[in-house]
Motif scaffolding. Structure first.
Motif, PDB file in Angstrom:
ATOM      1  N   LEU A   1      64.645  42.378  36.646  1.00 27.99           N
ATOM      2  CA  LEU A   1      64.484  41.052  37.249  1.00 27.99           C
ATOM      3  C   LEU A   1      65.804  40.279  37.204  1.00 27.99           C
ATOM      4  O   LEU A   1      66.265  39.770  38.223  1.00 27.99           O
ATOM      5  CB  LEU A   1      63.401  40.248  36.518  1.00 27.99           C
ATOM      6  N   ARG A   2      66.396  40.207  36.030  1.00 30.75           N
ATOM      7  CA  ARG A   2      67.654  39.455  35.849  1.00 30.75           C
ATOM      8  C   ARG A   2      68.766  39.992  36.739  1.00 30.75           C
ATOM      9  O   ARG A   2      69.576  39.221  37.261  1.00 30.75           O
ATOM     10  CB  ARG A   2      68.120  39.527  34.392  1.00 30.75           C
ATOM     11  N   GLU A   3      68.826  41.299  36.910  1.00 30.24           N
ATOM     12  CA  GLU A   3      69.905  41.936  37.671  1.00 30.24           C
ATOM     13  C   GLU A   3      69.641  41.988  39.177  1.00 30.24           C
ATOM     14  O   GLU A   3      70.446  42.527  39.934  1.00 30.24           O
ATOM     15  CB  GLU A   3      70.139  43.348  37.124  1.00 30.24           C
ATOM     16  N   GLY A   4      68.505  41.427  39.617  1.00 29.67           N
ATOM     17  CA  GLY A   4      68.196  41.406  41.048  1.00 29.67           C
ATOM     18  C   GLY A   4      67.854  42.767  41.621  1.00 29.67           C
ATOM     19  O   GLY A   4      68.065  43.014  42.804  1.00 29.67           O
ATOM     20  N   LYS A   5      67.283  43.646  40.813  1.00 34.62           N
ATOM     21  CA  LYS A   5      66.986  45.005  41.255  1.00 34.62           C
ATOM     22  C   LYS A   5      65.528  45.213  41.639  1.00 34.62           C
ATOM     23  O   LYS A   5      65.096  46.334  41.855  1.00 34.62           O
ATOM     24  CB  LYS A   5      67.394  46.007  40.173  1.00 34.62           C
ATOM     25  N   ILE A   6      64.767  44.103  41.718  1.00 34.46           N
ATOM     26  CA  ILE A   6      63.377  44.167  42.169  1.00 34.46           C
ATOM     27  C   ILE A   6      63.232  43.206  43.338  1.00 34.46           C
ATOM     28  O   ILE A   6      63.639  42.051  43.260  1.00 34.46           O
ATOM     29  CB  ILE A   6      62.395  43.757  41.048  1.00 34.46           C
ATOM     30  N   ASP A   7      62.634  43.689  44.430  1.00 35.74           N
ATOM     31  CA  ASP A   7      62.409  42.839  45.604  1.00 35.74           C
ATOM     32  C   ASP A   7      61.040  42.180  45.591  1.00 35.74           C
ATOM     33  O   ASP A   7      60.865  41.089  46.140  1.00 35.74           O
ATOM     34  CB  ASP A   7      62.571  43.661  46.881  1.00 35.74           C
ATOM     35  N   CYS A   8      60.061  42.848  44.997  1.00 39.98           N
ATOM     36  CA  CYS A   8      58.723  42.269  44.893  1.00 39.98           C
ATOM     37  C   CYS A   8      57.947  42.992  43.790  1.00 39.98           C
ATOM     38  O   CYS A   8      58.355  44.055  43.327  1.00 39.98           O
ATOM     39  CB  CYS A   8      57.979  42.335  46.222  1.00 39.98           C
ATOM     40  N   GLN A   9      56.853  42.367  43.405  1.00 39.98           N
ATOM     41  CA  GLN A   9      56.044  42.933  42.323  1.00 39.98           C
ATOM     42  C   GLN A   9      54.597  42.994  42.756  1.00 39.98           C
ATOM     43  O   GLN A   9      54.109  42.130  43.478  1.00 39.98           O
ATOM     44  CB  GLN A   9      56.186  42.072  41.064  1.00 39.98           C
ATOM     45  N   ILE A  10      53.901  44.016  42.264  1.00 39.18           N
ATOM     46  CA  ILE A  10      52.462  44.191  42.460  1.00 39.18           C
ATOM     47  C   ILE A  10      51.834  44.284  41.075  1.00 39.18           C
ATOM     48  O   ILE A  10      52.342  44.993  40.209  1.00 39.18           O
ATOM     49  CB  ILE A  10      52.160  45.461  43.278  1.00 39.18           C
ATOM     50  N   GLU A  11      50.742  43.561  40.870  1.00 36.90           N
ATOM     51  CA  GLU A  11      50.018  43.598  39.600  1.00 36.90           C
ATOM     52  C   GLU A  11      48.759  44.440  39.784  1.00 36.90           C
ATOM     53  O   GLU A  11      47.974  44.209  40.706  1.00 36.90           O
ATOM     54  CB  GLU A  11      49.618  42.180  39.172  1.00 36.90           C
ATOM     55  N   ILE A  12      48.572  45.409  38.904  1.00 35.31           N
ATOM     56  CA  ILE A  12      47.409  46.301  38.957  1.00 35.31           C
ATOM     57  C   ILE A  12      46.641  46.173  37.647  1.00 35.31           C
ATOM     58  O   ILE A  12      47.213  46.365  36.575  1.00 35.31           O
ATOM     59  CB  ILE A  12      47.841  47.766  39.157  1.00 35.31           C
ATOM     60  N   GLY A  13      45.361  45.842  37.727  1.00 34.78           N
ATOM     61  CA  GLY A  13      44.528  45.736  36.533  1.00 34.78           C
ATOM     62  C   GLY A  13      44.498  44.345  35.941  1.00 34.78           C
ATOM     63  O   GLY A  13      44.167  44.165  34.764  1.00 34.78           O
ATOM     64  N   ALA A  14      44.818  43.334  36.739  1.00 35.35           N
ATOM     65  CA  ALA A  14      44.811  41.949  36.265  1.00 35.35           C
ATOM     66  C   ALA A  14      43.400  41.547  35.814  1.00 35.35           C
ATOM     67  O   ALA A  14      42.404  42.043  36.328  1.00 35.35           O
ATOM     68  CB  ALA A  14      45.296  41.016  37.375  1.00 35.35           C
ATOM     69  N   HIS A  15      43.351  40.645  34.838  1.00 32.96           N
ATOM     70  CA  HIS A  15      42.066  40.205  34.296  1.00 32.96           C
ATOM     71  C   HIS A  15      42.089  38.700  34.054  1.00 32.96           C
ATOM     72  O   HIS A  15      43.133  38.062  34.121  1.00 32.96           O
ATOM     73  CB  HIS A  15      41.759  40.943  32.986  1.00 32.96           C
ATOM     74  N   ALA A  16      40.922  38.160  33.759  1.00 35.82           N
ATOM     75  CA  ALA A  16      40.758  36.719  33.547  1.00 35.82           C
ATOM     76  C   ALA A  16      41.486  36.261  32.285  1.00 35.82           C
ATOM     77  O   ALA A  16      41.605  37.005  31.312  1.00 35.82           O
ATOM     78  CB  ALA A  16      39.278  36.380  33.439  1.00 35.82           C
ATOM     79  N   ARG A  17      41.968  35.016  32.318  1.00 35.52           N
ATOM     80  CA  ARG A  17      42.629  34.439  31.150  1.00 35.52           C
ATOM     81  C   ARG A  17      41.577  34.105  30.085  1.00 35.52           C
ATOM     82  O   ARG A  17      40.388  33.979  30.373  1.00 35.52           O
ATOM     83  CB  ARG A  17      43.437  33.206  31.523  1.00 35.52           C
ATOM     84  N   ALA A  18      42.044  33.947  28.868  1.00 32.32           N
ATOM     85  CA  ALA A  18      41.162  33.596  27.753  1.00 32.32           C
ATOM     86  C   ALA A  18      40.373  32.334  28.081  1.00 32.32           C
ATOM     87  O   ALA A  18      40.930  31.364  28.590  1.00 32.32           O
ATOM     88  CB  ALA A  18      41.986  33.388  26.485  1.00 32.32           C
ATOM     89  N   GLY A  19      39.090  32.378  27.791  1.00 36.38           N
ATOM     90  CA  GLY A  19      38.242  31.206  27.985  1.00 36.38           C
ATOM     91  C   GLY A  19      37.675  31.038  29.378  1.00 36.38           C
ATOM     92  O   GLY A  19      36.969  30.074  29.638  1.00 36.38           O
ATOM     93  N   THR A  20      37.953  31.984  30.278  1.00 42.04           N
ATOM     94  CA  THR A  20      37.411  31.889  31.632  1.00 42.04           C
ATOM     95  C   THR A  20      35.911  32.148  31.581  1.00 42.04           C
ATOM     96  O   THR A  20      35.476  33.230  31.170  1.00 42.04           O
ATOM     97  CB  THR A  20      38.081  32.908  32.580  1.00 42.04           C
ATOM     98  N   ILE A  21      35.124  31.153  31.972  1.00 45.30           N
ATOM     99  CA  ILE A  21      33.673  31.309  31.960  1.00 45.30           C
ATOM    100  C   ILE A  21      33.296  32.408  32.942  1.00 45.30           C
ATOM    101  O   ILE A  21      33.678  32.384  34.104  1.00 45.30           O
ATOM    102  CB  ILE A  21      32.975  29.979  32.314  1.00 45.30           C
ATOM    103  N   GLY A  22      32.564  33.390  32.451  1.00 47.83           N
ATOM    104  CA  GLY A  22      32.161  34.526  33.284  1.00 47.83           C
ATOM    105  C   GLY A  22      33.245  35.584  33.410  1.00 47.83           C
ATOM    106  O   GLY A  22      33.043  36.600  34.063  1.00 47.83           O
ATOM    107  N   GLY A  23      34.395  35.360  32.792  1.00 49.00           N
ATOM    108  CA  GLY A  23      35.491  36.331  32.877  1.00 49.00           C
ATOM    109  C   GLY A  23      35.165  37.580  32.073  1.00 49.00           C
ATOM    110  O   GLY A  23      34.702  37.500  30.941  1.00 49.00           O
TER     111      GLY A  23
END
Length: 170
Positions: free
Chosen positions: A102-124
């Motif tokens: 990231l710092r060196e500018g060697k990534i053009d975009c990012q994809i997140e796989i397996g994302a989940h609800a944050r702590a305390g999310t009702i129904g998460g």
């Protein structure tokens, strides 16, 4: 009809980073799937490997020049992904290497796989933020953050958009 694009005739590189987690992978529907002592855990890890391979293939089919991935579940203590089971075109990275890219500018975009609800999310489902036993809430400018939003803040600092998120509903 003719469509002319600004980059017509010019080669553009696309370097994509896949950041993964385990709780939001398709097929995860029981907390026992996160228990390393259970047989279901290895099956869950195989589902993650399959998801990574699908994303890697889609990235290269879409013209990616380079695809990196990080096994982001469990920090440095846990290895969920066997690199031998991942498409050989993808480059495994640690959290430190991701941040350097990231710092060196060697990534053009990012994809997140397996994302989940944050702590305390009702129904998460399997909701937590970074560490389910030690951290309940992380706030940034007064707003509660999920792991995804923390990643987005870091990526935004370096001008890297998160272009896709695959995970649970919340």
């Amino acid at each position: 009809m003719t469509i002319v694009t600004p980059n017509e005739g010019k080669r553009t590189s696309m370097r994509i980073f896949l950041l993964t987690d385990l709780e939001g992978i398709a097929g995860v529907d029981n907390i026992e799937q996160m228990d390393q002592a259970k047989d279901t855990y290895r099956n869950t890890c195989e589902m993650l490997e399959h998801s990574i391979n699908l994303a890697v293939a889609a990235c290269y089919d879409s013209g990616a020049e380079q695809v990196y991935y990080m096994d982001g579940h469990g920090g440095r203590k846990t290895i969920n992904v066997n690199p031998e089971n991942i498409d050989g075109r993808a480059i495994p990275c640690s959290s430190v290497e991701w941040q350097a890219l990231l710092r060196e500018g060697k990534i053009d975009c990012q994809i997140e796989i397996g994302a989940h609800a944050r702590a305390g999310t009702i129904g998460g489902f399997l909701d937590h933020t970074l560490n389910s036993s030690e951290i309940f809430c992380i706030k940034y400018n007064g707003m509660e953050m999920s792991e995804l939003s923390l990643h987005a803040i870091l990526c935004a600092k370096y001008g890297v958009p998160i272009v896709a998120v695959v995970g649970d509903e919340l």
